[in-house]
Design a protein around this motif. Structure first.
Motif, PDB file in Angstrom:
ATOM      1  N   ILE A   2       2.994  39.208   9.794  1.00 44.42           N
ATOM      2  CA  ILE A   2       4.363  39.026  10.279  1.00 44.42           C
ATOM      3  C   ILE A   2       4.336  39.113  11.792  1.00 44.42           C
ATOM      4  O   ILE A   2       3.988  40.157  12.352  1.00 44.42           O
ATOM      5  CB  ILE A   2       5.306  40.092   9.688  1.00 44.42           C
ATOM      6  CG1 ILE A   2       5.372  39.941   8.163  1.00 44.42           C
ATOM      7  CG2 ILE A   2       6.702  39.974  10.295  1.00 44.42           C
ATOM      8  CD1 ILE A   2       6.279  40.960   7.491  1.00 44.42           C
ATOM      9  N   GLN A  32      12.548  39.113   7.259  1.00 46.90           N
ATOM     10  CA  GLN A  32      13.512  38.887   6.179  1.00 46.90           C
ATOM     11  C   GLN A  32      12.817  38.483   4.878  1.00 46.90           C
ATOM     12  O   GLN A  32      13.362  38.718   3.791  1.00 46.90           O
ATOM     13  CB  GLN A  32      14.516  37.802   6.596  1.00 46.90           C
ATOM     14  CG  GLN A  32      15.222  38.089   7.911  1.00 46.90           C
ATOM     15  CD  GLN A  32      15.939  39.423   7.921  1.00 46.90           C
ATOM     16  OE1 GLN A  32      16.609  39.780   6.948  1.00 46.90           O
ATOM     17  NE2 GLN A  32      15.795  40.161   9.007  1.00 46.90           N
ATOM     18  N   SER A  33      11.630  37.911   4.972  1.00 50.23           N
ATOM     19  CA  SER A  33      10.919  37.466   3.773  1.00 50.23           C
ATOM     20  C   SER A  33       9.846  38.456   3.328  1.00 50.23           C
ATOM     21  O   SER A  33       8.933  38.089   2.583  1.00 50.23           O
ATOM     22  CB  SER A  33      10.279  36.093   4.020  1.00 50.23           C
ATOM     23  OG  SER A  33       9.362  36.154   5.101  1.00 50.23           O
ATOM     24  N   GLU A  69      14.417  49.219   1.356  1.00 51.96           N
ATOM     25  CA  GLU A  69      13.782  48.082   1.999  1.00 51.96           C
ATOM     26  C   GLU A  69      14.185  47.975   3.462  1.00 51.96           C
ATOM     27  O   GLU A  69      13.373  47.584   4.314  1.00 51.96           O
ATOM     28  CB  GLU A  69      14.133  46.786   1.269  1.00 51.96           C
ATOM     29  CG  GLU A  69      13.446  45.572   1.875  1.00 51.96           C
ATOM     30  CD  GLU A  69      13.673  44.312   1.067  1.00 51.96           C
ATOM     31  OE1 GLU A  69      13.318  43.221   1.573  1.00 51.96           O
ATOM     32  OE2 GLU A  69      14.193  44.403  -0.067  1.00 51.96           O
ATOM     33  N   ARG A  98      11.693  47.446   6.627  1.00 58.36           N
ATOM     34  CA  ARG A  98      11.898  46.350   7.580  1.00 58.36           C
ATOM     35  C   ARG A  98      12.004  46.874   9.012  1.00 58.36           C
ATOM     36  O   ARG A  98      11.474  46.265   9.950  1.00 58.36           O
ATOM     37  CB  ARG A  98      13.163  45.579   7.217  1.00 58.36           C
ATOM     38  CG  ARG A  98      13.049  44.711   5.975  1.00 58.36           C
ATOM     39  CD  ARG A  98      14.331  43.917   5.777  1.00 58.36           C
ATOM     40  NE  ARG A  98      14.255  43.000   4.656  1.00 58.36           N
ATOM     41  CZ  ARG A  98      15.211  42.152   4.330  1.00 58.36           C
ATOM     42  NH1 ARG A  98      16.336  42.105   5.059  1.00 58.36           N
ATOM     43  NH2 ARG A  98      15.077  41.342   3.297  1.00 58.36           N
ATOM     44  N   SER A 105       9.820  40.987   1.189  1.00 59.62           N
ATOM     45  CA  SER A 105       9.715  41.175  -0.259  1.00 59.62           C
ATOM     46  C   SER A 105       9.011  40.004  -0.930  1.00 59.62           C
ATOM     47  O   SER A 105       8.227  40.179  -1.872  1.00 59.62           O
ATOM     48  CB  SER A 105      11.102  41.374  -0.868  1.00 59.62           C
ATOM     49  OG  SER A 105      11.656  42.602  -0.446  1.00 59.62           O
ATOM     50  N   GLU A 106       9.274  38.803  -0.458  1.00 62.88           N
ATOM     51  CA  GLU A 106       8.643  37.623  -1.034  1.00 62.88           C
ATOM     52  C   GLU A 106       7.143  37.613  -0.773  1.00 62.88           C
ATOM     53  O   GLU A 106       6.351  37.224  -1.636  1.00 62.88           O
ATOM     54  CB  GLU A 106       9.275  36.353  -0.454  1.00 62.88           C
ATOM     55  CG  GLU A 106      10.761  36.202  -0.766  1.00 62.88           C
ATOM     56  CD  GLU A 106      11.372  35.005  -0.063  1.00 62.88           C
ATOM     57  OE1 GLU A 106      10.586  34.165   0.454  1.00 62.88           O
ATOM     58  OE2 GLU A 106      12.607  34.902  -0.012  1.00 62.88           O
ATOM     59  N   LYS A 107       6.742  38.067   0.405  1.00 62.36           N
ATOM     60  CA  LYS A 107       5.324  38.044   0.769  1.00 62.36           C
ATOM     61  C   LYS A 107       4.505  39.008  -0.079  1.00 62.36           C
ATOM     62  O   LYS A 107       3.320  38.763  -0.336  1.00 62.36           O
ATOM     63  CB  LYS A 107       5.152  38.384   2.250  1.00 62.36           C
ATOM     64  CG  LYS A 107       5.774  37.362   3.206  1.00 62.36           C
ATOM     65  CD  LYS A 107       5.584  37.788   4.648  1.00 62.36           C
ATOM     66  CE  LYS A 107       6.290  36.839   5.618  1.00 62.36           C
ATOM     67  NZ  LYS A 107       5.734  35.478   5.561  1.00 62.36           N
ATOM     68  N   HIS A 162      12.147  37.177  12.669  1.00 57.92           N
ATOM     69  CA  HIS A 162      12.730  36.366  11.595  1.00 57.92           C
ATOM     70  C   HIS A 162      11.924  36.487  10.305  1.00 57.92           C
ATOM     71  O   HIS A 162      12.491  36.493   9.196  1.00 57.92           O
ATOM     72  CB  HIS A 162      12.799  34.900  12.034  1.00 57.92           C
ATOM     73  CG  HIS A 162      13.384  33.994  10.990  1.00 57.92           C
ATOM     74  ND1 HIS A 162      12.593  33.323  10.075  1.00 57.92           N
ATOM     75  CD2 HIS A 162      14.673  33.663  10.699  1.00 57.92           C
ATOM     76  CE1 HIS A 162      13.363  32.619   9.264  1.00 57.92           C
ATOM     77  NE2 HIS A 162      14.631  32.793   9.633  1.00 57.92           N
ATOM     78  N   ASP A 163      10.592  36.584  10.416  1.00 57.80           N
ATOM     79  CA  ASP A 163       9.728  36.672   9.236  1.00 57.80           C
ATOM     80  C   ASP A 163       9.944  37.951   8.435  1.00 57.80           C
ATOM     81  O   ASP A 163       9.578  38.018   7.256  1.00 57.80           O
ATOM     82  CB  ASP A 163       8.256  36.574   9.647  1.00 57.80           C
ATOM     83  CG  ASP A 163       7.838  35.153   9.978  1.00 57.80           C
ATOM     84  OD1 ASP A 163       8.598  34.237   9.623  1.00 57.80           O
ATOM     85  OD2 ASP A 163       6.774  34.971  10.588  1.00 57.80           O
TER      86      ASP A 163
END
Length: 339
Positions: A64, A71-72, A117, A121, A74-76, A68-69
């Motif tokens: 990361i 925010q994703s 989370e 973050r 959890s997806e990663k 901006h990254d």
């Protein structure tokens, strides 16, 4: 007063203890070209080099590098039950977060502590802003798979994952220790925070003795198990990994940090171009005679296997027989003819 400190200095020097000035000027200054420092100061670069040189290390999940990254996040990490978030240019273990479970919106640390989370973050955001980096410069967050600690160390560790430090000089492993997490260190393998340092015999991987807060101890403070009962498995693989890191990094004098994964065995955690001196305390022996021994060899084109064989033969505390005991200094000519 001056005489008192002078006598203490001579005593340490005569016992073979490497001091910080000698380390910085002679070994780091001479054998570690500054142009190669980024290879070890930048954990992401170290990980990419490890992949290039086939040096086993934890799997890289994601990097990361922008706010901006985040925010994703959890997806990663969705396909990984456990992972580690660390600053690429951090030092001293600062900024490292270990998480073993997560569900949408929630994470859990190794000690069972629940985290929102948003908290995770924020931590990543702080990494990017340079809160943990050398010099406070902007950084990137490296996310890698969580080590599954080898259960062989369960009797000698509190919560966290023990790691080994191998000081390697010109590709020769010269001194080793293992750092054992304690309650005082909050489960982290950090000597400054209260982890136990245990010297390891280069020849066998057997424990020599232990220290905590620079004081000798015989048993782990939390498990009460005798430290001298500890023996590191896969020792030849540990030494092989450490020996190959000098060529990989381009540096001659480094500290190689290694962990044991229950499935994958020895894995490179990180490299240090300025390895600390506490390893001498853990081994109750100065490292300087071993370094000078290697220097006396001059430029020799040994394979990795021969460098390891040399270190095991000449630096072991537990030789196979009394006839194998070596006393310093060793003649380089006699050594190379034997090997």
């Amino acid at each position: 007063m001056i005489r008192k400190y002078w006598e203490r200095y001579k005593k340490l020097r005569n016992s073979g203890v490497l001091g910080i000035n000698c380390r910085n000027v002679h070994y780091i200054g001479t054998y570690n070209p500054r142009c190669h420092f980024p290879n070890v100061d930048d954990k992401l670069k170290t990980k990419l080099l490890a992949a290039e040189y086939n040096v086993n290390s934890p799997e890289l999940i994601a990097v990361i590098d922008t706010q901006h990254d985040i925010q994703s996040l959890s997806e990663k990490v969705a396909n990984f039950p456990g992972f580690v978030i660390k600053p690429s240019k951090g030092s001293g273990g600062k900024g490292i977060m270990l998480l073993e479970q997560h569900t949408p919106g929630h994470f859990q640390k190794l000690n069972g502590q629940a985290m929102e989370e948003s908290t995770v973050r924020l931590h990543v955001s702080n990494i990017l802003s340079g809160l943990y980096s050398l010099g406070g410069k902007p950084d990137v967050a490296v996310i890698e798979s969580l080590i599954q600690a080898d259960p062989v160390f369960e009797d000698f560790s509190y919560e966290g994952v023990p790691d080994m430090r191998i000081v390697t000089f010109m590709g020769f492993p010269v001194m080793a220790m293992i750092r054992l997490p304690t309650a005082a260190s909050d489960g982290k393998a950090n000597l400054h925070q209260g982890a136990v340092g245990v010297g390891l015999d280069i020849g066998t991987g057997r424990a020599i003795g232990g220290v905590q807060f620079d004081r000798p101890i015989s048993h782990h403070p939390d498990t009460n198990n005798a430290l001298t009962d500890l023996i590191v498995p896969h020792w030849d693989r540990v030494l092989d990994l450490a020996a190959r890191c000098c060529e990989m990094s381009g540096l001659g004098y480094i500290g190689v940090d290694i962990v044991l994964d229950r499935r994958l065995g020895p894995m490179l955690l990180e490299l240090n171009a300025r390895p600390g001196l506490a390893i001498q305390t853990a081994n109750a022996e100065g490292i300087l005679p071993r370094l000078r021994n290697i220097e006396a060899l001059g430029k020799v084109n040994f394979t990795t296997e021969r460098r390891i064989a040399y270190s095991k033969k000449y630096f072991s505390r537990f030789p196979e027989s009394d006839s194998d005991v070596i006393h310093y200094p060793v003649s380089p000519d006699s050594v190379t003819s034997e090997l």
